[in-house]
Design a protein around this motif. Structure first.
Motif, PDB file in Angstrom:
ATOM      1  N   PHE A   1       0.805  -1.212   0.000  1.00  0.00           N
ATOM      2  CA  PHE A   1       0.000   0.000   0.000  1.00  0.00           C
ATOM      3  C   PHE A   1       0.843   1.270   0.000  1.00  0.00           C
ATOM      4  N   THR A   2       2.031   1.197   0.606  1.00  0.00           N
ATOM      5  CA  THR A   2       2.886   2.397   0.665  1.00  0.00           C
ATOM      6  C   THR A   2       3.832   2.497  -0.529  1.00  0.00           C
ATOM      7  N   ARG A   3       3.849   1.490  -1.403  1.00  0.00           N
ATOM      8  CA  ARG A   3       4.727   1.550  -2.566  1.00  0.00           C
ATOM      9  C   ARG A   3       4.417   2.751  -3.464  1.00  0.00           C
ATOM     10  N   PRO A   4       3.108   3.022  -3.775  1.00  0.00           N
ATOM     11  CA  PRO A   4       2.839   4.224  -4.585  1.00  0.00           C
ATOM     12  C   PRO A   4       3.308   5.507  -3.916  1.00  0.00           C
ATOM     13  N   ILE A   5       3.184   5.552  -2.580  1.00  0.00           N
ATOM     14  CA  ILE A   5       3.631   6.753  -1.868  1.00  0.00           C
ATOM     15  C   ILE A   5       5.143   6.884  -1.960  1.00  0.00           C
ATOM     16  N   LYS A   6       5.862   5.751  -1.875  1.00  0.00           N
ATOM     17  CA  LYS A   6       7.318   5.791  -2.021  1.00  0.00           C
ATOM     18  C   LYS A   6       7.706   6.252  -3.428  1.00  0.00           C
ATOM     19  N   LEU A   7       6.975   5.742  -4.430  1.00  0.00           N
ATOM     20  CA  LEU A   7       7.243   6.182  -5.803  1.00  0.00           C
ATOM     21  C   LEU A   7       6.988   7.675  -5.937  1.00  0.00           C
ATOM     22  N   LEU A   8       5.876   8.130  -5.340  1.00  0.00           N
ATOM     23  CA  LEU A   8       5.545   9.553  -5.398  1.00  0.00           C
ATOM     24  C   LEU A   8       6.615  10.388  -4.708  1.00  0.00           C
ATOM     25  N   THR A   9       7.106   9.903  -3.556  1.00  0.00           N
ATOM     26  CA  THR A   9       8.153  10.627  -2.826  1.00  0.00           C
ATOM     27  C   THR A   9       9.432  10.695  -3.643  1.00  0.00           C
ATOM     28  N   ALA A  10       9.785   9.562  -4.275  1.00  0.00           N
ATOM     29  CA  ALA A  10      11.007   9.549  -5.077  1.00  0.00           C
ATOM     30  C   ALA A  10      10.916  10.524  -6.252  1.00  0.00           C
ATOM     31  N   VAL A  11       9.738  10.551  -6.880  1.00  0.00           N
ATOM     32  CA  VAL A  11       9.566  11.462  -8.019  1.00  0.00           C
ATOM     33  C   VAL A  11       9.602  12.918  -7.558  1.00  0.00           C
ATOM     34  N   THR A  12       8.976  13.206  -6.411  1.00  0.00           N
ATOM     35  CA  THR A  12       8.995  14.590  -5.909  1.00  0.00           C
ATOM     36  C   THR A  12      10.416  15.037  -5.600  1.00  0.00           C
ATOM     37  N   LYS A  13      11.249  14.125  -5.075  1.00  0.00           N
ATOM     38  CA  LYS A  13      12.653  14.478  -4.812  1.00  0.00           C
ATOM     39  C   LYS A  13      13.379  14.804  -6.111  1.00  0.00           C
ATOM     40  N   LYS A  14      13.120  13.995  -7.149  1.00  0.00           N
ATOM     41  CA  LYS A  14      13.784  14.250  -8.425  1.00  0.00           C
ATOM     42  C   LYS A  14      13.323  15.581  -9.023  1.00  0.00           C
TER      43      LYS A  14
ATOM     44  N   ALA B   1      -1.712   9.925  -8.150  1.00  0.00           N
ATOM     45  CA  ALA B   1      -0.550   9.924  -9.031  1.00  0.00           C
ATOM     46  C   ALA B   1      -0.855  10.642 -10.345  1.00  0.00           C
ATOM     47  N   LYS B   2      -2.066  10.401 -10.900  1.00  0.00           N
ATOM     48  CA  LYS B   2      -2.432  11.080 -12.147  1.00  0.00           C
ATOM     49  C   LYS B   2      -2.523  12.587 -11.941  1.00  0.00           C
ATOM     50  N   ASN B   3      -3.137  12.984 -10.820  1.00  0.00           N
ATOM     51  CA  ASN B   3      -3.228  14.419 -10.534  1.00  0.00           C
ATOM     52  C   ASN B   3      -1.849  15.028 -10.326  1.00  0.00           C
ATOM     53  N   PHE B   4      -0.960  14.249  -9.703  1.00  0.00           N
ATOM     54  CA  PHE B   4       0.404  14.751  -9.495  1.00  0.00           C
ATOM     55  C   PHE B   4       1.111  14.923 -10.836  1.00  0.00           C
ATOM     56  N   ASN B   5       0.922  13.960 -11.744  1.00  0.00           N
ATOM     57  CA  ASN B   5       1.542  14.085 -13.065  1.00  0.00           C
ATOM     58  C   ASN B   5       1.020  15.321 -13.792  1.00  0.00           C
ATOM     59  N   GLN B   6      -0.300  15.561 -13.677  1.00  0.00           N
ATOM     60  CA  GLN B   6      -0.861  16.763 -14.305  1.00  0.00           C
ATOM     61  C   GLN B   6      -0.272  18.023 -13.686  1.00  0.00           C
ATOM     62  N   MET B   7      -0.129  17.994 -12.354  1.00  0.00           N
ATOM     63  CA  MET B   7       0.468  19.147 -11.676  1.00  0.00           C
ATOM     64  C   MET B   7       1.915  19.339 -12.108  1.00  0.00           C
ATOM     65  N   ALA B   8       2.663  18.216 -12.222  1.00  0.00           N
ATOM     66  CA  ALA B   8       4.061  18.310 -12.642  1.00  0.00           C
ATOM     67  C   ALA B   8       4.174  18.871 -14.057  1.00  0.00           C
ATOM     68  N   CYS B   9       3.244  18.456 -14.945  1.00  0.00           N
ATOM     69  CA  CYS B   9       3.248  19.006 -16.309  1.00  0.00           C
ATOM     70  C   CYS B   9       2.982  20.509 -16.280  1.00  0.00           C
ATOM     71  N   ALA B  10       1.988  20.905 -15.443  1.00  0.00           N
ATOM     72  CA  ALA B  10       1.688  22.335 -15.346  1.00  0.00           C
ATOM     73  C   ALA B  10       2.875  23.108 -14.780  1.00  0.00           C
ATOM     74  N   VAL B  11       3.531  22.516 -13.770  1.00  0.00           N
ATOM     75  CA  VAL B  11       4.706  23.180 -13.180  1.00  0.00           C
ATOM     76  C   VAL B  11       5.830  23.283 -14.205  1.00  0.00           C
ATOM     77  N   GLU B  12       6.039  22.187 -14.961  1.00  0.00           N
ATOM     78  CA  GLU B  12       7.104  22.209 -15.972  1.00  0.00           C
ATOM     79  C   GLU B  12       6.826  23.278 -17.030  1.00  0.00           C
ATOM     80  N   GLU B  13       5.555  23.318 -17.475  1.00  0.00           N
ATOM     81  CA  GLU B  13       5.208  24.333 -18.476  1.00  0.00           C
ATOM     82  C   GLU B  13       5.394  25.739 -17.914  1.00  0.00           C
ATOM     83  N   LYS B  14       4.979  25.922 -16.646  1.00  0.00           N
ATOM     84  CA  LYS B  14       5.117  27.248 -16.037  1.00  0.00           C
ATOM     85  C   LYS B  14       6.585  27.629 -15.887  1.00  0.00           C
ATOM     86  N   ILE B  15       7.405  26.658 -15.498  1.00  0.00           N
ATOM     87  CA  ILE B  15       8.839  26.940 -15.352  1.00  0.00           C
ATOM     88  C   ILE B  15       9.457  27.276 -16.699  1.00  0.00           C
ATOM     89  N   MET B  16       9.028  26.541 -17.732  1.00  0.00           N
ATOM     90  CA  MET B  16       9.532  26.855 -19.068  1.00  0.00           C
ATOM     91  C   MET B  16       9.108  28.259 -19.486  1.00  0.00           C
TER      92      MET B  16
END
Length: 483
Positions: free
Chosen positions: A188-201, A223-238
């Motif tokens: 159950f905590t594996r997705p959270i660990k994956l999410l944490t690892a991605v947030t660190k990167k 995770a899907k919402n986080f990916n959407q947020m990451a895309c929005a953040v990446e676009e905003k940073i660009m």
């Protein structure tokens, strides 16, 4: 402490306590039920023994009972007819008969015995636990105490066996649960660990990192919402990076644009001041000062326009598009005649909303750019078109009409790799030619801002040596007869 560890220990502790309390309650219930049955049976046996003793007393008479109470007779034969282990005492506590081992102390049990009372007590005699029930048997004025003992050692041994077995089962179950809970918590905590690892990167600057598909549950949706947020953040940073680069280019170009004419002005002014120059050289120096001053004036006016457009709201008024384009085309005829440029205007009848002065500035900038590009013929077209673009929703919608304006020339054109930057302030494709024509590289940036005020944008199509076509689209009402 990590979430998985907290989850693991919390579940293990809660499950252990619940299982332990449940087992304790169940064992206590069985023990109490069994003990109640033993007490009922022991009470029945005591009543039976009491009945046997009273029957004997009635049969043999009160004198015999008095002699028994005085200790003159051995009543072991009577006790042989009784159930369980018995003992008989006088009312003052003297032992008359006992099947219990010597040394058994019944003082506490017999203390305060009365005629109508029954005392209960658990007593361990020679490693055997008895349930003792004591009562008074009377005949006339004489009485004796009867003690009946039920052996409950087997029941206690059974309870100990149950407790031991429960301990074994409890240990085994807790061990199995620990393994299951450990596996489930890790799952159950594996997705959270994956999410944490991605947030660190991502926090480390790797904005392209994303989380793989982990299911359709709440964590998968997270995770899907986080990916959407990451895309929005990446676009905003660009966007921010591009904006910062454009600002750096703006400052660098602005400093360069100021430095070049100022250097020329200072140099030629110093030359006139320091030396006696011939008339022709004075005129030439003055011309250079005038020329660079004109460029600085154009630059200051353009910058002022940009600043004003960023801090002011404008009211758009409805006007005839064809009349507007023809009027603006006539306004630049004198300039085009001097340059030897032919202008053609073809416009359909329609109504559009514009701010006249701003739109005129946009139009003049586009014509000026065509002249600077070396055009010999400029075509201005205005016609109604169906507005194109992706649908906003799945619901069917009537297509809207727009008024498309095109300014097309046959000038030198723009390289493909330059088109995306031509609307940046101070950016010039051919800097040397632009400076010779008093250009500052702000015209298209100003035109784009004016287009945004009119709810549109400038689209450029160009090929080197084949000219450029600029297109903008305005909302309109259909043509027809004037009202």
């Amino acid at each position: 402490m990590k979430l998985g560890t907290k989850l693991f220990f919390c579940i293990v502790v809660c499950f252990s306590v619940i299982f332990l309390v449940g087992g304790y309650s169940l064992i206590s219930f069985f023990y109490e039920s069994a003990m109640e049955r033993e007490i009922e049976m022991a009470a029945e046996q005591h009543q039976y023994n009491k009945f046997v003793l009273q029957t004997t007393l009635i049969t043999r008479g009160s004198e015999w009972f008095e002699d028994v109470a005085a200790g003159k007779y051995n009543i072991g034969s009577i006790a042989s007819d009784m159930n369980n282990t018995v003992a008989i005492f006088t009312l003052d506590g003297s032992e008359l008969f006992s099947q219990f081992s010597e040394g058994a102390d019944f003082t506490g049990l017999l203390a305060g015995m009365k005629k109508d009372t029954v005392n209960y007590k658990f007593m361990k005699i020679e490693n055997i636990t008895y349930l003792l029930i004591a009562g008074v048997v009377t005949q006339g004025d004489t009485g004796i105490c009867l003690v009946t003992g039920a052996n409950v050692e087997k029941l206690l041994e059974q309870q100990d066996q149950i407790i031991n077995k429960f301990g074994i089962v409890y240990t085994a179950v807790i061990g199995i649960c620990i393994l299951l809970i450990f596996g489930l918590s890790a799952l159950f905590t594996r997705p959270i660990k994956l999410l944490t690892a991605v947030t660190k990167k991502i926090a480390g600057g790797n904005y392209q990192e994303r989380i793989a598909d982990i299911g359709e549950d709440e964590l998968g949706q997270l995770a899907k919402n986080f990916n959407q947020m990451a895309c929005a953040v990446e676009e905003k940073i660009m966007e921010l990076s591009e904006s910062a680069r454009q600002k750096e280019d703006f400052v660098a170009n602005f400093a360069h644009e100021l430095k070049t004419p100022l250097t020329s002005i200072i140099g030629y002014a110093n030359r006139i001041y320091q030396k006696e120059l011939p008339r022709e050289e004075q005129k030439q120096a003055a011309w250079y000062i005038w020329n660079e001053g004109m460029r600085l004036e154009a630059l200051s006016l353009k910058l002022m326009d940009l600043i004003v457009l960023n801090h002011k709201d404008f009211v758009l008024q409805e006007t005839r598009a064809d009349i507007l384009l023809h009027e603006l085309s006539k306004d630049v005829e004198y300039l085009l005649e001097e340059k030897g440029v032919l202008l053609s205007c073809e416009a359909e009848h329609a109504y559009v909303k514009v701010e006249y002065d701003l739109f005129k500035t946009l139009f003049l900038n586009l014509i000026d750019n065509s002249i600077k590009a070396g055009a010999t013929h400029i075509l201005v077209k205005g016609n109604m078109e169906l507005e194109s673009g992706p649908p906003v929703s799945d619901e069917p919608k009537e297509p809207e009409m727009c008024y498309e304006i095109q300014v097309q020339d046959d000038g030198c054109g723009i390289p493909k790799n330059e088109i995306k930057r031509i609307k940046e302030a101070f950016y010039m494709v051919d800097k040397s030619r632009s400076r010779q024509l008093h250009g500052a590289g702000i015209g298209l940036a100003l035109s784009e801002k004016i287009a945004e005020i009119h709810g549109t944008t400038l689209d450029f199509e160009s090929e080197e040596t084949r000219g450029t076509k600029v297109t903008l689209r305005l909302q309109c009402k259909g043509g027809g007869q004037d009202e």
